[in-house]
Scaffold this motif. Sequence first.
Motif, PDB file in Angstrom:
ATOM      1  N   LEU A 289       0.985  -1.288   0.020  1.00 64.20           N
ATOM      2  CA  LEU A 289      -0.057  -0.034  -0.178  1.00 64.20           C
ATOM      3  C   LEU A 289       1.013   1.277  -0.046  1.00 64.20           C
ATOM      4  O   LEU A 289       0.384   2.362  -0.354  1.00 64.20           O
ATOM      5  N   ARG A 290       2.161   1.246   0.126  1.00 59.85           N
ATOM      6  CA  ARG A 290       2.990   2.293   0.515  1.00 59.85           C
ATOM      7  C   ARG A 290       2.844   3.284  -0.910  1.00 59.85           C
ATOM      8  O   ARG A 290       2.728   4.568  -0.642  1.00 59.85           O
ATOM      9  N   ASN A 291       2.914   2.760  -2.123  1.00 60.32           N
ATOM     10  CA  ASN A 291       2.941   3.664  -3.059  1.00 60.32           C
ATOM     11  C   ASN A 291       1.784   3.436  -4.193  1.00 60.32           C
ATOM     12  O   ASN A 291       1.701   3.796  -5.531  1.00 60.32           O
ATOM     13  N   ILE A 292       0.775   2.801  -3.525  1.00 63.07           N
ATOM     14  CA  ILE A 292      -0.494   2.482  -4.510  1.00 63.07           C
ATOM     15  C   ILE A 292      -1.063   3.501  -4.993  1.00 63.07           C
ATOM     16  O   ILE A 292      -1.705   3.493  -6.037  1.00 63.07           O
ATOM     17  N   HIS A 293      -1.134   4.905  -4.483  1.00 56.64           N
ATOM     18  CA  HIS A 293      -1.867   5.890  -4.972  1.00 56.64           C
ATOM     19  C   HIS A 293      -1.055   6.593  -6.073  1.00 56.64           C
ATOM     20  O   HIS A 293      -1.536   7.438  -6.934  1.00 56.64           O
ATOM     21  N   GLY A 294       0.221   6.139  -6.364  1.00 54.56           N
ATOM     22  CA  GLY A 294       1.133   6.917  -7.494  1.00 54.56           C
ATOM     23  C   GLY A 294       1.020   5.881  -8.811  1.00 54.56           C
ATOM     24  O   GLY A 294       1.793   6.276  -9.750  1.00 54.56           O
ATOM     25  N   ILE A 295       0.285   4.826  -8.708  1.00 53.45           N
ATOM     26  CA  ILE A 295       0.293   3.990 -10.003  1.00 53.45           C
ATOM     27  C   ILE A 295      -1.016   3.505 -10.237  1.00 53.45           C
ATOM     28  O   ILE A 295      -2.138   3.944  -9.612  1.00 53.45           O
ATOM     29  N   VAL A 296      -1.322   2.927 -11.380  1.00 49.94           N
ATOM     30  CA  VAL A 296      -2.679   2.547 -11.669  1.00 49.94           C
ATOM     31  C   VAL A 296      -2.623   0.884 -11.659  1.00 49.94           C
ATOM     32  O   VAL A 296      -2.348   0.224 -12.645  1.00 49.94           O
ATOM     33  N   TYR A 297      -3.131   0.286 -10.625  1.00 48.66           N
ATOM     34  CA  TYR A 297      -3.069  -1.021 -10.432  1.00 48.66           C
ATOM     35  C   TYR A 297      -4.560  -1.468 -10.184  1.00 48.66           C
ATOM     36  O   TYR A 297      -5.121  -0.978  -9.376  1.00 48.66           O
ATOM     37  N   PRO A 298      -4.862  -2.341 -11.029  1.00 59.34           N
ATOM     38  CA  PRO A 298      -6.432  -2.601 -10.725  1.00 59.34           C
ATOM     39  C   PRO A 298      -6.904  -3.548  -9.508  1.00 59.34           C
ATOM     40  O   PRO A 298      -5.916  -4.262  -8.971  1.00 59.34           O
ATOM     41  N   PRO A 299      -7.903  -3.350  -9.050  1.00 60.79           N
ATOM     42  CA  PRO A 299      -8.479  -4.010  -7.939  1.00 60.79           C
ATOM     43  C   PRO A 299      -8.671  -5.614  -8.211  1.00 60.79           C
ATOM     44  O   PRO A 299      -8.605  -5.928  -9.424  1.00 60.79           O
ATOM     45  N   ARG A 300      -8.338  -6.614  -7.411  1.00 62.81           N
ATOM     46  CA  ARG A 300      -8.284  -7.884  -7.687  1.00 62.81           C
ATOM     47  C   ARG A 300      -9.432  -8.628  -8.416  1.00 62.81           C
ATOM     48  O   ARG A 300      -9.137  -9.217  -9.295  1.00 62.81           O
ATOM     49  N   TRP A 301     -10.677  -8.098  -8.177  1.00 58.75           N
ATOM     50  CA  TRP A 301     -11.894  -8.708  -8.844  1.00 58.75           C
ATOM     51  C   TRP A 301     -11.749  -8.203 -10.304  1.00 58.75           C
ATOM     52  O   TRP A 301     -12.101  -9.043 -11.230  1.00 58.75           O
ATOM     53  N   ASP A 302     -11.120  -6.956 -10.541  1.00 60.66           N
ATOM     54  CA  ASP A 302     -11.173  -6.560 -11.728  1.00 60.66           C
ATOM     55  C   ASP A 302      -9.973  -7.289 -12.784  1.00 60.66           C
ATOM     56  O   ASP A 302      -9.984  -7.807 -13.717  1.00 60.66           O
ATOM     57  N   MET A 303      -9.007  -7.445 -11.952  1.00 61.50           N
ATOM     58  CA  MET A 303      -7.675  -8.245 -12.719  1.00 61.50           C
ATOM     59  C   MET A 303      -8.264  -9.871 -12.824  1.00 61.50           C
ATOM     60  O   MET A 303      -8.086 -10.430 -14.022  1.00 61.50           O
ATOM     61  N   LEU A 304      -9.102 -10.316 -11.997  1.00 60.33           N
ATOM     62  CA  LEU A 304      -9.792 -11.536 -12.046  1.00 60.33           C
ATOM     63  C   LEU A 304     -10.603 -11.576 -13.366  1.00 60.33           C
ATOM     64  O   LEU A 304     -10.657 -12.529 -14.038  1.00 60.33           O
TER      65      LEU A 304
END
Length: 697
Positions: A289-304
Amino acid sequence: RAIVAHRRLIQTRRDDDDGEACPTLWNETAEMFSRCLSSFCEKTAGFEDENRNVHISASVELEWGLAQHHYRKLGRGKKSFNKALSINHLDVEVTGAEGKRTKYQKKATAQYLVRAKPAIAVPYAEINDDAQINTSDKEEGENATTKGANAHIEAQMIKHDDVSDDAILLEKIKFEKDGDNEHYTLSILDQSILLALCLDVKNDNPMDGLTGEQMGGYLARVLNQHDDWMVYATALLERAWLECERTHGRERAILQIQALADQHSNRLTLTQSTFKSVEDDSAPAQERLRNIHGIVYPPRWDMLRDLAERYAKIGIVTSAAEMFEELELWDEVVECYRIAGKESKAEEVVRKRLAEKETPRMYAALGDLSGDPRYFERSIELSRGRFYDAHVALGKFYFEKGELRKALKHFLDGLEIKPLMPNVWFRVGTIGMQLREWDTALRAFSEVVQQEPEEGDAWANVAAIHMHNKNPAEAYPALLESLKQNRNNWRVWATKLYACIDLKKYDEAIQACNQLLDMKARRNAAEGIPPLEERCIRAIIGGVLRNYDTARVSKDEACISSSKRSLLRLRELLDKMESSSKLEPWFYEVSAYFNGQMGWQEDVFNDLMKEYRAMQSAPGWEADPYRIHKMTLLMKDIFQWYLKDGSKESLTKCKFMLSGVAKKIRNYFDPSDPPKELADFDAMIEKLNELLMVFKK
């Protein structure tokens, strides 16, 4: 950050958001970022450490750009990304260099290369196992990580050799110059900015091979370092999405997405097969969670969901169904089981869902599985007539049964709910044409071409309807649009031929004739391309000759020159017709007329003789009154030609021809009731006998 995260968790249809969704959240986001930009970017943040001021300012600009991206606002954050790049003093160069991409490549080729150099340039190779990446001066809250920890992060990557022993791609492009293989140490913020620039390339360009190469250059640069778990995972995920579109690397890409999805679960899976990998090899939550707001990583359900869709696309539908079932995407579950041939399993899922709660969607799915229209009607009833899929399914059901009026009603009801469905509009158009409801059909196909301008068949049908309504001026532009999309449809060329004749565009009519002749010569006879019609050729010849006469009377040199070119094209068309196939007698008749108007007398006589031979070879012509009449007119023309010649040989030949034709007609009819044309033959033969008597004297 909380408001942006809230927006990201709200589901909207993909590629369907025009930037106007969630206006309240956007207003709150814009207000909060306005205060942050005012406090940390437009003026000095106020910290004693200048590096900290730069870091915070660049972070605010980066996150503001990402917020614009998530809300799909104009520009998608491009200006903010560039500001963050400038504030953080990161020098990025996009260029090309010669290198090798495969293991067995002999010759180096041009490869996309992204060079990134921070303000304080430290070669990455200088960091050893005991050294630490010192970013504490610049990035508050970041713990220094050792090279061993970096290797732990790198373990997320699925390598080509892990997937197949026959992999031909290298893990990294090997550039010819050593300097191109070296890079400087980037902070985590620098890497996040590079990922944002990669995202900007995706936003600004169509998703094709060139865009993939551009994005791949940025991702390769980020993947050269592995300092943060989530930044590295984001780069891996973006690269996997790109590789899914390529032949080589697609298997690795699917497994990579699977591994990234599995690492957010504590269950044992294919890519996470031991308890050690679950507990010890994964990063703790605070690190993720440290740098999560500076990147575009999808939620797990969206990735699945994305992974399941990719599995379904390559045919692994049972695994995709299990993933969709975990996400409770029941429509996709049912569809995957249907594709896998497990209709009973799909029906079991549907009935189980209906037992829990009756929904229009599940009743429509049950109708698809059972083929019973009652379930579609129940779906419409539950939705109060607002469920589009049920209306369309009922329309298809009645269409297949041949009940076209019922089908049309349900299709139109569905289109009132969801009008942007070109395939359904096309079906409505075909039904309208079958029912001869031309206004309905025209409206339907007009909707299709407005929504899908490249739909050539719809343009052709628009033209056909206008031609039926005797409106060639409206049909003509539709025909041009149809031929832009598909020049190999002979029916469209035939319709264009009729339209051009009606509009007196004779040059284009000649072009259409040539195209039809070429297609008939190339295509299989089973396609049923008809020969050119007599009425069309007669109309073209008459129109071209009239235009030439009008131009001569007007004494307009430009018109005369244009008319002469049309005459030349017409002559070439007639020659092409004569050489392409066996012809009917009418062709030689119109050719003789054209040659006569042009003053080519020798060609006229040749055409008349060819017409005579063609009519004689036609079986049963002597029994058809119309063809007897045509033969009589032809023989009168030939008789006149032989009279002009006047030689004994010509007159004798003509007499034998006339006698032969007359004899054939007499042999068929009763002597008591001969056709009136025989009197004309007798008169011509008598005239010839008189002339031949002169030669005997």
